[in-house]
Write a protein that holds these residues in place. Structure first.
Motif, PDB file in Angstrom:
ATOM      1  N   TYR A 193       0.829  -1.208   0.000  1.00 52.22           N
ATOM      2  CA  TYR A 193       0.000   0.000   0.000  1.00 52.22           C
ATOM      3  C   TYR A 193       0.866   1.262   0.000  1.00 52.22           C
ATOM      4  O   TYR A 193       0.507   2.255  -0.635  1.00 52.22           O
ATOM      5  CB  TYR A 193      -0.971   0.025   1.185  1.00 52.22           C
ATOM      6  N   ASP A 194       1.994   1.236   0.700  1.00 52.14           N
ATOM      7  CA  ASP A 194       2.892   2.397   0.672  1.00 52.14           C
ATOM      8  C   ASP A 194       3.432   2.625  -0.744  1.00 52.14           C
ATOM      9  O   ASP A 194       3.534   3.767  -1.194  1.00 52.14           O
ATOM     10  CB  ASP A 194       4.053   2.203   1.655  1.00 52.14           C
ATOM     11  N   THR A 195       3.747   1.554  -1.446  1.00 49.79           N
ATOM     12  CA  THR A 195       4.195   1.656  -2.838  1.00 49.79           C
ATOM     13  C   THR A 195       3.079   2.209  -3.711  1.00 49.79           C
ATOM     14  O   THR A 195       3.324   3.029  -4.607  1.00 49.79           O
ATOM     15  CB  THR A 195       4.648   0.273  -3.360  1.00 49.79           C
ATOM     16  N   TYR A 196       1.843   1.784  -3.460  1.00 53.05           N
ATOM     17  CA  TYR A 196       0.703   2.256  -4.245  1.00 53.05           C
ATOM     18  C   TYR A 196       0.496   3.761  -4.065  1.00 53.05           C
ATOM     19  O   TYR A 196       0.104   4.450  -5.006  1.00 53.05           O
ATOM     20  CB  TYR A 196      -0.574   1.520  -3.866  1.00 53.05           C
ATOM     21  N   VAL A 197       0.733   4.274  -2.866  1.00 52.15           N
ATOM     22  CA  VAL A 197       0.624   5.716  -2.634  1.00 52.15           C
ATOM     23  C   VAL A 197       1.635   6.454  -3.510  1.00 52.15           C
ATOM     24  O   VAL A 197       1.292   7.436  -4.179  1.00 52.15           O
ATOM     25  CB  VAL A 197       0.842   6.059  -1.140  1.00 52.15           C
ATOM     26  N   GLU A 198       2.869   5.972  -3.511  1.00 48.15           N
ATOM     27  CA  GLU A 198       3.913   6.597  -4.335  1.00 48.15           C
ATOM     28  C   GLU A 198       3.572   6.510  -5.816  1.00 48.15           C
ATOM     29  O   GLU A 198       3.707   7.491  -6.551  1.00 48.15           O
ATOM     30  CB  GLU A 198       5.262   5.915  -4.087  1.00 48.15           C
ATOM     31  N   ARG A 199       3.129   5.341  -6.251  1.00 46.74           N
ATOM     32  CA  ARG A 199       2.846   5.115  -7.668  1.00 46.74           C
ATOM     33  C   ARG A 199       1.662   5.949  -8.141  1.00 46.74           C
ATOM     34  O   ARG A 199       1.675   6.482  -9.243  1.00 46.74           O
ATOM     35  CB  ARG A 199       2.566   3.627  -7.905  1.00 46.74           C
ATOM     36  N   SER A 200       0.622   6.042  -7.324  1.00 46.67           N
ATOM     37  CA  SER A 200      -0.608   6.712  -7.750  1.00 46.67           C
ATOM     38  C   SER A 200      -0.543   8.225  -7.610  1.00 46.67           C
ATOM     39  O   SER A 200      -1.250   8.946  -8.309  1.00 46.67           O
ATOM     40  CB  SER A 200      -1.804   6.189  -6.957  1.00 46.67           C
ATOM     41  N   GLY A 201       0.273   8.717  -6.672  1.00 38.36           N
ATOM     42  CA  GLY A 201       0.343  10.158  -6.437  1.00 38.36           C
ATOM     43  C   GLY A 201      -0.906  10.711  -5.775  1.00 38.36           C
ATOM     44  O   GLY A 201      -1.172  11.912  -5.834  1.00 38.36           O
ATOM     45  N   ARG A 202      -1.695   9.850  -5.135  1.00 39.79           N
ATOM     46  CA  ARG A 202      -2.919  10.323  -4.488  1.00 39.79           C
ATOM     47  C   ARG A 202      -2.985   9.807  -3.053  1.00 39.79           C
ATOM     48  O   ARG A 202      -2.291   8.866  -2.687  1.00 39.79           O
ATOM     49  CB  ARG A 202      -4.163   9.877  -5.258  1.00 39.79           C
ATOM     50  N   ALA A 203      -3.833  10.457  -2.276  1.00 38.70           N
ATOM     51  CA  ALA A 203      -4.119   9.958  -0.929  1.00 38.70           C
ATOM     52  C   ALA A 203      -5.128   8.824  -1.085  1.00 38.70           C
ATOM     53  O   ALA A 203      -6.255   9.036  -1.540  1.00 38.70           O
ATOM     54  CB  ALA A 203      -4.692  11.067  -0.055  1.00 38.70           C
ATOM     55  N   ILE A 204      -4.707   7.630  -0.753  1.00 38.73           N
ATOM     56  CA  ILE A 204      -5.581   6.469  -0.882  1.00 38.73           C
ATOM     57  C   ILE A 204      -6.641   6.519   0.214  1.00 38.73           C
ATOM     58  O   ILE A 204      -6.326   6.726   1.380  1.00 38.73           O
ATOM     59  CB  ILE A 204      -4.757   5.165  -0.804  1.00 38.73           C
ATOM     60  N   ARG A 205      -7.887   6.348  -0.185  1.00 45.45           N
ATOM     61  CA  ARG A 205      -8.979   6.331   0.782  1.00 45.45           C
ATOM     62  C   ARG A 205      -8.883   5.077   1.656  1.00 45.45           C
ATOM     63  O   ARG A 205      -8.616   3.981   1.159  1.00 45.45           O
ATOM     64  CB  ARG A 205     -10.335   6.352   0.077  1.00 45.45           C
ATOM     65  N   VAL A 206      -9.130   5.269   2.935  1.00 50.70           N
ATOM     66  CA  VAL A 206      -9.126   4.170   3.894  1.00 50.70           C
ATOM     67  C   VAL A 206     -10.461   4.211   4.622  1.00 50.70           C
ATOM     68  O   VAL A 206     -10.900   5.272   5.075  1.00 50.70           O
ATOM     69  CB  VAL A 206      -7.970   4.307   4.907  1.00 50.70           C
ATOM     70  N   PHE A 207     -11.116   3.055   4.713  1.00 48.79           N
ATOM     71  CA  PHE A 207     -12.417   2.964   5.366  1.00 48.79           C
ATOM     72  C   PHE A 207     -12.360   2.007   6.543  1.00 48.79           C
ATOM     73  O   PHE A 207     -11.742   0.939   6.456  1.00 48.79           O
ATOM     74  CB  PHE A 207     -13.484   2.452   4.386  1.00 48.79           C
ATOM     75  N   VAL A 208     -13.026   2.406   7.619  1.00 49.23           N
ATOM     76  CA  VAL A 208     -13.232   1.523   8.756  1.00 49.23           C
ATOM     77  C   VAL A 208     -14.664   1.001   8.647  1.00 49.23           C
ATOM     78  O   VAL A 208     -15.616   1.785   8.542  1.00 49.23           O
ATOM     79  CB  VAL A 208     -13.018   2.268  10.094  1.00 49.23           C
ATOM     80  N   LEU A 209     -14.793  -0.323   8.622  1.00 48.87           N
ATOM     81  CA  LEU A 209     -16.100  -0.977   8.501  1.00 48.87           C
ATOM     82  C   LEU A 209     -16.492  -1.507   9.869  1.00 48.87           C
ATOM     83  O   LEU A 209     -15.794  -2.361  10.426  1.00 48.87           O
ATOM     84  CB  LEU A 209     -16.033  -2.115   7.485  1.00 48.87           C
ATOM     85  N   THR A 210     -17.610  -1.004  10.386  1.00 48.06           N
ATOM     86  CA  THR A 210     -18.075  -1.410  11.715  1.00 48.06           C
ATOM     87  C   THR A 210     -19.355  -2.207  11.566  1.00 48.06           C
ATOM     88  O   THR A 210     -20.303  -1.734  10.948  1.00 48.06           O
ATOM     89  CB  THR A 210     -18.343  -0.162  12.585  1.00 48.06           C
TER      90      THR A 210
END
Length: 157
Positions: free
Chosen positions: A137-154
C-alpha cells in the motif's frame, strides 16, 4: 507468517503484479462467491480477504469486490488502493454516497457494516494496520500520487 505469504507480500510492490491482480479480480470475486469465501486466488492463508458489497451510487445495483482487510477490534479496515492506479475505485465512491454495506467473510458469513472514511488522527491510527497486512500500500501511494482512501467498517448487528 509462512514463506508463501512473504513471497506474495514482496511481489505486491511490483507493477506487473498489480496489473495481474487487477485483471484477476473478477475471477477471484466469482471464486469466493462459489466457495463461500473458502478459496481465493492467492489462497486463504496468504492474506485476510473479504467481499465488500456496496450499492451503486448511480445504478442502485449491488456491487461486490474482493478486498484485503486488517482487523480492528470488532471492525475491519480496507483501502481503496485500486492497485496503485491514479484514480479511486468506484466502490469507494459508492461508500461515500452511502455508508451502508455488507461484507462476506470466510464460510459465507454475511455481516452488515457501516463504513466511515478514516481521516486525520483516525487515518494515522489505522494506516499501519493495513500496511502490516499488505506493505505494498505504501508503494501504491507513491505510484498513484494520491491519498488512498481508507475505510473503517463497523458491524451494525
Amino acid at each position: 507468517m509462512g514463506w508463501y505469504t512473504n513471497v506474495i507480500r514482496s511481489l505486491g510492490h511490483r507493477q506487473w503484479f498489480a496489473v495481474a491482480g487487477r485483471n484477476l479480480v473478477p475471477i477471484d470475486r466469482w471464486l469466493q462467491r462459489k466457495t463461500n469465501g473458502r478459496i481465493t486466488i492467492l489462497g486463504r492463508s496468504a492474506l485476510p480477504t473479504l467481499l465488500l458489497t456496496t450499492r451503486g451510487r448511480k445504478s442502485g445495483l449491488p456491487r461486490t469486490v474482493p478486498l484485503i482487510y486488517a482487523p480492528d477490534g470488532d471492525g475491519f479496515v480496507v483501502t481503496a488502493s485500486n492497485w496503485g492506479q491514479e484514480h479511486h475505485p468506484a466502490w469507494s465512491a459508492n461508500l461515500l454516497a452511502s455508508s451502508e454495506a455488507t461484507i462476506s467473510l470466510e464460510g459465507g458469513r454475511d455481516v452488515p457494516v457501516r463504513a466511515a472514511l478514516a481521516e486525520g488522527a483516525e487515518r494515522d491510527r489505522v494506516w499501519p494496520l493495513v500496511t502490516k497486512v499488505w506493505p505494498a500500500y505504501d508503494t501504491y501511494v507513491e505510484r498513484s500520487g494520491r491519498a488512498i482512501r481508507v475505510f473503517v467498517l463497523t458491524p451494525t448487528s
